[in-house]
Scaffold this active site. Structure first.
Site, PDB file in Angstrom:
ATOM      1  N   MET A 162       2.608  -2.645   2.603  1.00  0.00           N
ATOM      2  CA  MET A 162       2.093  -1.545   1.778  1.00  0.00           C
ATOM      3  C   MET A 162       2.979  -1.323   0.562  1.00  0.00           C
ATOM      4  O   MET A 162       4.200  -1.266   0.674  1.00  0.00           O
ATOM      5  CB  MET A 162       2.004  -0.287   2.656  1.00  0.00           C
ATOM      6  CG  MET A 162       1.544   0.956   1.920  1.00  0.00           C
ATOM      7  SD  MET A 162      -0.158   0.750   1.324  1.00  0.00           S
ATOM      8  CE  MET A 162      -0.116   1.835  -0.097  1.00  0.00           C
ATOM      9  N   ASN A 178       3.882   1.127  -1.477  1.00  0.00           N
ATOM     10  CA  ASN A 178       4.397   2.431  -1.896  1.00  0.00           C
ATOM     11  C   ASN A 178       5.409   2.281  -3.039  1.00  0.00           C
ATOM     12  O   ASN A 178       6.278   1.430  -2.999  1.00  0.00           O
ATOM     13  CB  ASN A 178       5.106   3.111  -0.722  1.00  0.00           C
ATOM     14  CG  ASN A 178       4.365   2.937   0.575  1.00  0.00           C
ATOM     15  OD1 ASN A 178       3.242   3.392   0.709  1.00  0.00           O
ATOM     16  ND2 ASN A 178       4.960   2.220   1.526  1.00  0.00           N
ATOM     17  N   HIS A 194       2.653 -10.078  -3.383  1.00  0.00           N
ATOM     18  CA  HIS A 194       1.463  -9.226  -3.508  1.00  0.00           C
ATOM     19  C   HIS A 194       1.856  -7.750  -3.643  1.00  0.00           C
ATOM     20  O   HIS A 194       1.420  -7.062  -4.566  1.00  0.00           O
ATOM     21  CB  HIS A 194       0.569  -9.444  -2.282  1.00  0.00           C
ATOM     22  CG  HIS A 194      -0.650  -8.574  -2.235  1.00  0.00           C
ATOM     23  ND1 HIS A 194      -1.897  -9.025  -2.612  1.00  0.00           N
ATOM     24  CD2 HIS A 194      -0.819  -7.283  -1.853  1.00  0.00           C
ATOM     25  CE1 HIS A 194      -2.772  -8.043  -2.471  1.00  0.00           C
ATOM     26  NE2 HIS A 194      -2.145  -6.969  -2.001  1.00  0.00           N
ATOM     27  N   GLU A 195       2.685  -7.282  -2.724  1.00  0.00           N
ATOM     28  CA  GLU A 195       3.047  -5.857  -2.760  1.00  0.00           C
ATOM     29  C   GLU A 195       3.865  -5.560  -4.007  1.00  0.00           C
ATOM     30  O   GLU A 195       3.699  -4.518  -4.632  1.00  0.00           O
ATOM     31  CB  GLU A 195       3.801  -5.435  -1.494  1.00  0.00           C
ATOM     32  CG  GLU A 195       3.093  -5.750  -0.176  1.00  0.00           C
ATOM     33  CD  GLU A 195       1.640  -5.301  -0.101  1.00  0.00           C
ATOM     34  OE1 GLU A 195       1.249  -4.393  -0.847  1.00  0.00           O
ATOM     35  OE2 GLU A 195       0.880  -5.894   0.700  1.00  0.00           O
TER      36      GLU A 195
END
Ligand code: BES
Ligand code: ZN
Length: 877
Positions: free
Chosen positions: A283, A285, A317-318
């Site tokens: 994720m 964030n 990607h993140e």
């Protein structure tokens, strides 16, 4: 209360009972938020089973909102307010509307303070703030923030965050959140605190917090403008030695985004944290990415080459989301592909640039065909930009992600790299700090490049994979060839009529005799139902090389017989097209075999031999090219699926190849590379080695056992070990159980390797596999609460086409039992297993009825989550 909504209007489907489970959210109902929250201050008093959350919102009436609403709607999920204050005074002007908190406000700007109390240890959904291995962490996308505190939890409300964390210092020595640390201090009773500030306004789904006993792998990166960024990967102390690859991947991704997109990192600090219990892969964030440990931790002994590649990909990607997602975010969740499709395209390009582009393209297309094409042709088909949903978590799909990436790739192909870059530069500049839409993205590409792309927008709104027929006729007298193209999209749920789509097809002609490119590659844009294209000046009969590089995500049905395909498999000048010729050759035999027809495997055997013997091809490409299509892909091509017939047909061809090419395959299997060598050559050699081993076992099972056992015993790396064990796991003989036991004994303390042990058995091609997975689900190391472990058994089994579709329905019952058990703990994870039943209409009557029966059983379960209800009811159709 219906008149005070600030969220898109929710509506009850016409024929459904009025249960909150049935509420459908529609894209057309979007309205801007009535209230903005420019700032939020949060204070967390952290404890595993009782965390106090004090939140102070600076709210301001939205000048662009159409209504002058006095009511501030704050979303909640399983929350109760402990206290509410408006402008510093305790307020009574609030009420609950279901899970939401409604606060009535008199003026245009206020400060609203709310206190809530949550229990992270009891949070088995792993959404919001939860406990994992004695640490605390968050997952807020898509709607997890509302499980922490009341807030307008929608991606178009952007706020500056200031966060204070207080916790016991011994238990939680490390306290992390988004942005930069501004102050720390000690408190009485062994407690400490830290305060952080994130200067970039962000939607609540990008909020993150971590507290625990973690150790950092620290490094740094100097950006192109000369700013030094501190990097840290936080893990449990015992895992520190496994973080090197993730760190190298991060630095490579940071450099790549500067070089290819001109995008620089914007904070002084970038943190990654690995957690063992995580619903997704990772994720993004802001400044604090949280990762499933499977996408961080790796060393040669415990991680495969595929694991290493996945880590590089997910880290990139993140990281790339920092621009495509965080700096420019989504207006609403219907625009999810704006950030996900684009970021997948970016991570695919990154991986292609750092490895073999041809092999990477083949892998990405294989995954598109295995996951997205079936979705697009089944009951859960939806557009890249969906029009409605019940539960947004169900729309993190292969369509939104991978078809979304293909659609951006098509525009990239049409524009070329320079104009595409001009378009993305304009996109990032124009929408920096905003919540944008897919239309905004296309508009920026158009304005930046000066090219009209409006025709491509239909790819966002029309579901279904186009079928393209292609046929070439040749006139030797005039030296001309005519290619006839035809396209069609089958109806999908809610879209009975389909319009033609713009389909960019890279096309060339290959000389049948010379094997040379007799018509150079050109980009043909098929945008009519039917079209024809002429080629002139040909001196020999042409073979059609079309959709080169997989330039469009379509099912291509080119009329080419085994002779033509064999020739193309040997000489096509585009590596993807060459691979495709091999696959078509194999697929035609496999589907004919599954229909019970007599087939001649000789052309394929010759093509595989040629490929293996070639000096020009690299081993990774060879491995891809000779790999027989998976059973699920064969089934996709059948009118009525009989999974036993599909299995028999593939086994038959595997046997033919394995026995006819034993010598060549053994040479490939004998080629050993040290596991620590992860050059493309070494990885490709290992890959080819295991593909060869699998074919050898198909030709001669006893020889397969012998070679697999030897490879397993001698392995100095997890790649060779896992693949040889996977081959053994499908064969007979005492070696199978011995190797499985030795593997578990050696790695029982490493959760990620234990996942592999479960997965290998769930994937095993044996008649006793359904029975075996039932037993695995009672194994002491099995867990319903750890998503990785559950997936290792249940998702892997559901993808084992032959075993899952075993004719008694035992596999179906097992998976639906697991879905219902998981649903009570973690609905997101349960719902993701449901699409396994989506193909029920395509099967022969007996299996079809058995699958249908399980779907009905799931839908009829009392207390089912909205997530699982949506997937199961839609699967019934
Ligand atoms: N934003 C997602 C993670 C996410 C997905 C959060 C769904 C909440 C719900 C993240 O950027 C992502 O896409 N992760 C992928 C891996 C990626 C390489 C495609 C994942 O988690 O599988
Ligand atoms: Zn993503």
């Amino acid at each position: 209360m219906a008149d005070v909504r600030t969220l898109p209007d929710a509506e009850v489907a016409p024929d459904a009972p009025p249960s909150p489970t049935h509420v459908t959210i529609r894209r057309e109902d979007y309205t801007p938020p009535d209230w903005l929250v420019p700032e939020i201050a949060l204070k967390f008093t952290l404890e595993l089973d009782k965390t106090k959350v004090q939140s102070k919102l600076t709210v301001r009436r939205n000048p662009t909102s159409a209504t002058a609403n006095a009511v501030l709607r704050l979303n909640g999920d399983e929350l109760k307010p402990v206290g509410i204050w408006v402008d510093g005074t305790p307020s009574e002007a609030w009420e609950m509307d279901g899970d939401d908190l409604l606060v009535t406000l008199a003026g245009d700007a206020h400060e609203v303070a709310i206190e809530t109390e949550i229990n992270p240890s009891a949070n088995s959904k792993l959404m919001g703030l939860y406990a994992s291995n004695d640490m605390l962490c968050t997952q807020c996308e898509a709607e997890g923030f509302r499980r922490i505190t009341f807030f307008p939890d929608r991606p178009d409300v952007l706020s500056k965050y200031r966060v204070r964390m207080e916790a016991d210092e011994a238990r939680f020595p490390i306290l992390l959140t988004n942005g930069n640390p501004v102050a720390t201090g000690k408190l009485d009773g062994g407690r400490h605190w830290a305060e952080w500030e994130d200067p970039f306004p962000k939607p609540s789904y990008l909020f993150a917090l971590v507290a625990g006993d973690l150790k950092p792998n620290r490094d740094s990166f100097t950006t192109m403008s000369g700013r030094k960024v501190d990097l840290a990967i936080w893990v449990r102390e015992a895992d520190l030695a496994k973080t090197g690859h993730a760190m190298e991947s991060l630095k490579a991704a940071m450099a790549w985004d500067e070089k290819v997109y001109g995008r620089e990192y914007d904070l002084d600090l970038f943190n990654i944290v690995a957690v063992s219990d995580f619903n997704m892969g990772a994720m993004e964030n802001k400044g604090l990415n949280i990762f499933n440990s499977a996408y961080v931790l790796a060393d040669t002994d415990t991680a495969t080459d595929v694991d290493f590649d996945n880590i590089a990909r997910v880290v990139a990607h993140e990281y790339f989301h920092n621009w495509s997602g965080d700096r420019v975010t989504c207006l609403d969740w219907f625009q999810l592909s704006l950030k996900e499709g684009f970021t997948v395209f970016r991570d695919q390009s990154f991986s292609a640039d750092t490895g073999s582009p041809a092999v990477k393209r083949i892998e990405d297309v294989r995954s598109l065909r295995s996951f997205q094409f079936p979705e697009d042709s089944g009951p859960l088909a939806h557009p890249v930009r969906p029009d409605s949903y019940m539960e947004i978590s169900n729309f993190y799909t292969a369509t939104v992600y991978n078809k979304g990436a293909e659609l951006i790739r098509m525009m990239h192909t049409v524009l070329g790299p320079e104009k595409f870059r001009a378009g993305t530069d304009l996109y990032f500049q124009r929408h920096d700090g905003q919540a944008a839409t897919c239309d905004d993205f296309v508009k920026a590409l158009e304005d930046g490049s000066g090219v009209d792309l409006s025709a491509f927008k239909i790819w966002y709104s029309q579901a279904g994979t186009p079928l393209v027929d292609a046929r070439v006729s040749y006139d030797p007298g005039s030296g001309t060839a005519t290619m006839e193209l035809e396209q069609r999209v089958k109806p999908t749920p809610g879209q009975p009529e389909k319009a033609p789509m713009p389909i960019p097809l890279k096309t060339a002609l290959i000389g049948e005799k010379s094997g040379a490119e007799i018509a150079p590659e050109r980009l043909v844009l098929l945008d009519q139902p039917k079209q024809s294209v002429r080629f002139e000046g040909l001196s020999e009969a042409p073979l059609l090389s079309i959709n080169r590089g997989f330039s469009a995500p379509v099912v291509m049905r080119a009329q080419r017989g085994p002779h033509d395909l064999e020739r193309l498999a040997q000489s096509d000048t585009d590596p993807f097209a060459r691979y495709e010729a091999m696959q078509d050759l194999a697929m035609n035999l496999l589907t004919a075999g599954a229909r019970g027809e007599e087939v001649d495997p000789e052309p394929l055997i010759r093509a595989v031999r040629n490929t293996l013997d070639s000096n020009a091809l690299d081993p990774a490409f060879k491995a891809e090219a000779i790999l027989l299509p998976q059973e699920a892909l064969i089934a996709e091509r059948m009118d009525v699926v009989d999974s036993d017939a599909v299995h028999r047909s593939r086994e038959h061809l595997r046997h033919a190849l394995g026995s006819s090419l034993a010598a060549e395959l053994k040479r490939a299997q004998a080629s050993v590379m040290a596991g620590a060598d992860r050059t493309p050559l070494a990885k490709g050699t290992r890959r080819l080695r295991s593909v060869a081993l699998d074919l050898i076992a198909g030709g001669d099972p006893a020889e397969g056992v012998r070679l697999a056992k030897a490879q397993f015993d001698a392995a100095d790396n997890m790649t060779d070990r896992q693949r040889s064990l996977a081959v053994l796991a499908s064969l007979d003989g005492p070696e199978r159980e011995e190797a499985l036991a030795a593997f578990l004994d050696r790695f029982k303390d490493d959760a990620l390797v234990v996942d592999k042990w479960f997965a290998i058995q769930a994937q095993s091609q044996r008649t006793d596999t359904p029975e075996r997975v039932e037993r695995l689900a009672t194994h002491p190391l099995f867990s319903l609460t750890n998503p990785n472990r559950l997936r290792a058994v249940v998702s892997q089994f559901a993808m084992n086409h032959w075993a899952f579709n075993e004719e008694s329905g035992r596999g179906y019952r097992f998976v639906s039992d697991m879905i219902m058990a998981a649903d009570r703990l973690n609905p997101q994870i349960a719902a993701r297993l449901v699409p396994a039943f989506g193909k029920w209409r395509r099967f022969e009557p007996k299996r079809s009825a058995l699958m249908h029966e399980q779907l009905e059983r799931i839908v009829g379960t009392a207390g089912l989550s909205r997530d699982t209800y949506e997937q199961a009811s839609k699967s019934l159709g």
